[in-house]
Write a protein that holds these residues in place. Structure first.
Motif, PDB file in Angstrom:
ATOM      1  N   GLY A  22      -1.990   3.730   0.181  1.00 31.51           N
ATOM      2  CA  GLY A  22      -0.863   3.075  -0.487  1.00 31.51           C
ATOM      3  C   GLY A  22      -1.219   1.668  -0.912  1.00 31.51           C
ATOM      4  O   GLY A  22      -2.289   1.142  -0.580  1.00 31.51           O
ATOM      5  N   SER A  23      -0.305   1.027  -1.647  1.00 29.32           N
ATOM      6  CA  SER A  23      -0.598  -0.293  -2.213  1.00 29.32           C
ATOM      7  C   SER A  23      -0.809  -1.363  -1.140  1.00 29.32           C
ATOM      8  O   SER A  23      -1.606  -2.275  -1.312  1.00 29.32           O
ATOM      9  CB  SER A  23       0.525  -0.725  -3.159  1.00 29.32           C
ATOM     10  N   LEU A  24      -0.085  -1.248  -0.030  1.00 26.37           N
ATOM     11  CA  LEU A  24      -0.280  -2.199   1.073  1.00 26.37           C
ATOM     12  C   LEU A  24      -1.380  -1.739   2.015  1.00 26.37           C
ATOM     13  O   LEU A  24      -1.977  -2.531   2.730  1.00 26.37           O
ATOM     14  CB  LEU A  24       1.031  -2.384   1.851  1.00 26.37           C
ATOM     15  N   GLY A  25      -1.640  -0.435   2.012  1.00 22.30           N
ATOM     16  CA  GLY A  25      -2.662   0.112   2.888  1.00 22.30           C
ATOM     17  C   GLY A  25      -2.067   0.663   4.174  1.00 22.30           C
ATOM     18  O   GLY A  25      -0.898   0.446   4.485  1.00 22.30           O
ATOM     19  N   ALA A  26      -2.889   1.391   4.908  1.00 19.56           N
ATOM     20  CA  ALA A  26      -2.481   1.964   6.190  1.00 19.56           C
ATOM     21  C   ALA A  26      -3.654   1.793   7.147  1.00 19.56           C
ATOM     22  O   ALA A  26      -4.728   2.360   6.920  1.00 19.56           O
ATOM     23  CB  ALA A  26      -2.107   3.434   6.025  1.00 19.56           C
ATOM     24  N   ARG A  27      -3.469   1.015   8.187  1.00 19.28           N
ATOM     25  CA  ARG A  27      -4.576   0.682   9.087  1.00 19.28           C
ATOM     26  C   ARG A  27      -5.215   1.927   9.689  1.00 19.28           C
ATOM     27  O   ARG A  27      -6.448   2.033   9.759  1.00 19.28           O
ATOM     28  CB  ARG A  27      -4.083  -0.238  10.211  1.00 19.28           C
ATOM     29  N   ALA A  28      -4.380   2.886  10.109  1.00 19.72           N
ATOM     30  CA  ALA A  28      -4.915   4.089  10.748  1.00 19.72           C
ATOM     31  C   ALA A  28      -5.810   4.865   9.782  1.00 19.72           C
ATOM     32  O   ALA A  28      -6.852   5.407  10.182  1.00 19.72           O
ATOM     33  CB  ALA A  28      -3.775   4.979  11.234  1.00 19.72           C
ATOM     34  N   ILE A  29      -5.410   4.941   8.506  1.00 17.50           N
ATOM     35  CA  ILE A  29      -6.231   5.636   7.511  1.00 17.50           C
ATOM     36  C   ILE A  29      -7.515   4.862   7.251  1.00 17.50           C
ATOM     37  O   ILE A  29      -8.614   5.433   7.193  1.00 17.50           O
ATOM     38  CB  ILE A  29      -5.433   5.860   6.213  1.00 17.50           C
ATOM     39  N   ASN A  30      -7.413   3.549   7.100  1.00 17.82           N
ATOM     40  CA  ASN A  30      -8.612   2.744   6.870  1.00 17.82           C
ATOM     41  C   ASN A  30      -9.613   2.894   8.008  1.00 17.82           C
ATOM     42  O   ASN A  30     -10.820   3.010   7.782  1.00 17.82           O
ATOM     43  CB  ASN A  30      -8.234   1.268   6.706  1.00 17.82           C
ATOM     44  N   GLU A  31      -9.114   2.900   9.239  1.00 19.58           N
ATOM     45  CA  GLU A  31     -10.012   2.999  10.388  1.00 19.58           C
ATOM     46  C   GLU A  31     -10.700   4.361  10.456  1.00 19.58           C
ATOM     47  O   GLU A  31     -11.906   4.453  10.721  1.00 19.58           O
ATOM     48  CB  GLU A  31      -9.231   2.736  11.683  1.00 19.58           C
ATOM     49  N   SER A  32      -9.962   5.431  10.223  1.00 21.78           N
ATOM     50  CA  SER A  32     -10.560   6.766  10.289  1.00 21.78           C
ATOM     51  C   SER A  32     -11.480   7.020   9.099  1.00 21.78           C
ATOM     52  O   SER A  32     -12.536   7.656   9.247  1.00 21.78           O
ATOM     53  CB  SER A  32      -9.466   7.840  10.371  1.00 21.78           C
ATOM     54  N   VAL A  33     -11.101   6.526   7.920  1.00 20.75           N
ATOM     55  CA  VAL A  33     -11.960   6.690   6.747  1.00 20.75           C
ATOM     56  C   VAL A  33     -13.254   5.894   6.911  1.00 20.75           C
ATOM     57  O   VAL A  33     -14.318   6.314   6.443  1.00 20.75           O
ATOM     58  CB  VAL A  33     -11.212   6.284   5.454  1.00 20.75           C
ATOM     59  N   GLU A  41     -13.188  11.024  14.303  1.00 18.66           N
ATOM     60  CA  GLU A  41     -13.752  12.338  14.654  1.00 18.66           C
ATOM     61  C   GLU A  41     -12.883  13.469  14.125  1.00 18.66           C
ATOM     62  O   GLU A  41     -13.390  14.451  13.564  1.00 18.66           O
ATOM     63  CB  GLU A  41     -13.878  12.459  16.172  1.00 18.66           C
ATOM     64  N   LYS A  42     -11.565  13.337  14.270  1.00 23.85           N
ATOM     65  CA  LYS A  42     -10.640  14.373  13.794  1.00 23.85           C
ATOM     66  C   LYS A  42     -10.725  14.498  12.270  1.00 23.85           C
ATOM     67  O   LYS A  42     -10.729  15.626  11.726  1.00 23.85           O
ATOM     68  CB  LYS A  42      -9.211  14.024  14.212  1.00 23.85           C
ATOM     69  N   LEU A  43     -10.789  13.385  11.579  1.00 26.22           N
ATOM     70  CA  LEU A  43     -10.868  13.413  10.122  1.00 26.22           C
ATOM     71  C   LEU A  43     -12.183  14.051   9.673  1.00 26.22           C
ATOM     72  O   LEU A  43     -12.202  14.884   8.757  1.00 26.22           O
ATOM     73  CB  LEU A  43     -10.739  11.998   9.553  1.00 26.22           C
ATOM     74  N   ILE A  44     -13.268  13.677  10.314  1.00 27.69           N
ATOM     75  CA  ILE A  44     -14.574  14.242   9.959  1.00 27.69           C
ATOM     76  C   ILE A  44     -14.593  15.749  10.193  1.00 27.69           C
ATOM     77  O   ILE A  44     -15.053  16.521   9.343  1.00 27.69           O
ATOM     78  CB  ILE A  44     -15.708  13.558  10.767  1.00 27.69           C
ATOM     79  N   ASP A  45     -14.082  16.192  11.342  1.00 28.96           N
ATOM     80  CA  ASP A  45     -14.059  17.628  11.658  1.00 28.96           C
ATOM     81  C   ASP A  45     -13.230  18.403  10.636  1.00 28.96           C
ATOM     82  O   ASP A  45     -13.618  19.496  10.196  1.00 28.96           O
ATOM     83  CB  ASP A  45     -13.502  17.854  13.059  1.00 28.96           C
ATOM     84  N   THR A  46     -12.066  17.841  10.268  1.00 28.52           N
ATOM     85  CA  THR A  46     -11.201  18.509   9.284  1.00 28.52           C
ATOM     86  C   THR A  46     -11.886  18.574   7.924  1.00 28.52           C
ATOM     87  O   THR A  46     -11.859  19.608   7.242  1.00 28.52           O
ATOM     88  CB  THR A  46      -9.857  17.766   9.161  1.00 28.52           C
ATOM     89  N   PHE A  47     -12.509  17.468   7.539  1.00 23.82           N
ATOM     90  CA  PHE A  47     -13.211  17.420   6.254  1.00 23.82           C
ATOM     91  C   PHE A  47     -14.373  18.415   6.233  1.00 23.82           C
ATOM     92  O   PHE A  47     -14.560  19.153   5.252  1.00 23.82           O
ATOM     93  CB  PHE A  47     -13.728  16.000   6.003  1.00 23.82           C
ATOM     94  N   LYS A  48     -15.160  18.450   7.319  1.00 24.17           N
ATOM     95  CA  LYS A  48     -16.296  19.376   7.388  1.00 24.17           C
ATOM     96  C   LYS A  48     -15.827  20.822   7.308  1.00 24.17           C
ATOM     97  O   LYS A  48     -16.438  21.655   6.624  1.00 24.17           O
ATOM     98  CB  LYS A  48     -17.068  19.143   8.684  1.00 24.17           C
ATOM     99  N   SER A  49     -14.743  21.135   7.999  1.00 25.58           N
ATOM    100  CA  SER A  49     -14.218  22.493   8.013  1.00 25.58           C
ATOM    101  C   SER A  49     -13.783  22.928   6.612  1.00 25.58           C
ATOM    102  O   SER A  49     -14.029  24.067   6.192  1.00 25.58           O
ATOM    103  CB  SER A  49     -13.040  22.583   8.983  1.00 25.58           C
ATOM    104  N   MET A  50     -13.149  22.017   5.883  1.00 22.71           N
ATOM    105  CA  MET A  50     -12.683  22.333   4.527  1.00 22.71           C
ATOM    106  C   MET A  50     -13.844  22.487   3.554  1.00 22.71           C
ATOM    107  O   MET A  50     -13.908  23.446   2.783  1.00 22.71           O
ATOM    108  CB  MET A  50     -11.734  21.243   4.019  1.00 22.71           C
TER     109      MET A  50
END
Length: 370
Positions: free
Chosen positions: A198-209, A324-333
């Motif tokens: 989003g325009s302001l950003g989301a810390r949780a998304i930035n950290e996992s990305v 780790e969760k984001l990476i696993d989901t991305f790899k699976s897809m």
């Protein structure tokens, strides 16, 4: 023809109103468009820029969590509820619109309520799968309720059958192909990951990305564009300070060419705002959705489920989110190219790309225009 719009607070409520207004003006250049919003929110900037008459009322939402501070806020909100209703009624009597369209947000409440009391025709456009409190309150008295997502109907008490219209989508997204977009970006044939919060950003998304970037950085497999948002850029760059980022990774505070990036993307990682999801569908994109838990009625989760249920997206709730969760989901897809292809097709199949025309048809019916 005089149409008055009421809605605001966030771009998700304002942009649909402006899209509808713009489409009406294309069809009827002599149509009069007015807008009632609040003086201190985004609509106060966006609406006048479009050249429409803009009027304000002072209104605030009630806080549900009972704290001493919130009690004081609720007393103030109660006072504003009365004064905003009086002001809305005065404006409606002066402006004499033929139709009032509410697109959500607290400001639409007193305007549509008073319009209904004055016998002015009203319509509502609800963008989300889980309707907001204002929509729930006003829907029974509206002449027509338009829903972006069919799932919203089960949460409403309606006197008339709703019309499923979808959300208006920027025309630029519909006018550019994946190939044209990739050529503009100059990214070649590599799969493109597009991520943003989003325009302001989301810390949780930035950290996992950040962790996802570290995982694939230097592999040469992907091109990755990430928008940190206004308040997240410095923190994210600091978290990647010890990483030599390859040329295939672009980290930006704000993605100004979102239409091009969205059209070019293979996998999109983002929140689940209603307009964003409509754009994912229109472009036919597989996605990993991370609904914001900080929105009313947890409506972004309900939005995300509409894409999950048709096989177009995976969902990670923020409470479960990690690198780790984001990476696993991305790899699976992405390990199954056929799966990604099917997810993209499922998104495309569920898209409504003629929302403006459907909404315009409702307006014509209400105003008896042939």
């Amino acid at each position: 023809m005089h149409i008055l719009f009421a809605g605001g607070g966030t771009a998700g409520h304002i942009n649909p109103a402006l899209a509808i207004a713009g489409y009406v003006k294309e069809k009827h250049p002599d149509a009069k468009i007015s807008y009632i919003g609040t003086a201190n929110k985004l609509e106060a900037k966006l609406v006048p820029e479009c050249g429409y008459d803009f009027y304000t009322i002072d209104v605030a939402g009630f806080q549900r969590k009972l704290t001493l501070k919130n009690v004081a806020r609720n007393v103030s909100a109660a006072v504003k509820a009365v004064t905003s209703s009086v002001k809305a009624r005065q404006l409606l009597k002066t402006l004499k619109p033929d139709l009032v369209i509410g697109t959500g947000g607290y400001v639409s409440g007193p305007v549509l309520k008073q319009a209904q009391k004055l016998g002015i025709k009203t319509a509502i456009h609800e963008q989300n799968a889980y309707p907001g409190v204002t929509t729930k309150m006003l829907a029974p008295g509206a002449n027509r309720v338009m829903l972006a997502m069919a799932d919203a109907q089960k949460h409403l008490k309606l006197n008339n059958e709703p019309v499923i219209t979808g959300n208006p989508v920027r025309q630029a997204l519909l006018n550019i192909s994946r190939e044209e977009a990739r050529a503009k970006l100059g990214i070649g044939d590599k799969p493109l990951i597009l991520s943003f919060g989003g325009s302001l950003g989301a810390r949780a998304i930035n950290e996992s990305v950040s962790e996802l970037i570290k995982w694939h950085n230097g592999s040469g497999k992907y091109h990755h564009i990430h928008g940190t948002g206004k308040v997240g850029y410095d923190a994210m760059m600091l978290s990647l300070d010890d990483v030599k980022l390859c040329d295939d990774i672009e980290i930006k505070e704000y993605i100004y060419d979102m239409d091009v990036c969205m059209a070019a993307a293979d996998v999109v990682i983002c929140r689940a705002g209603a307009i964003t999801l409509s754009e994912l569908q229109a472009c036919g994109k597989a996605s990993i959705l991370i609904p914001s838990p900080y929105v009313a009625e947890n409506h972004q989760f309900h939005n995300a489920m509409t894409l999950k249920n048709v096989g177009a997206a995976e969902i990670i709730e923020e409470k479960d989110l990690s690198g780790e969760k984001l990476i696993d989901t991305f790899k699976s897809m992405t390990s199954d190219t056929a799966l990604i292809s099917q997810m993209c097709q499922n998104a495309k199949n569920s898209a409504i790309i003629d929302a403006n025309e459907r909404i315009y048809k409702v307006i014509c019916e209400l105003l008896e225009i042939k």
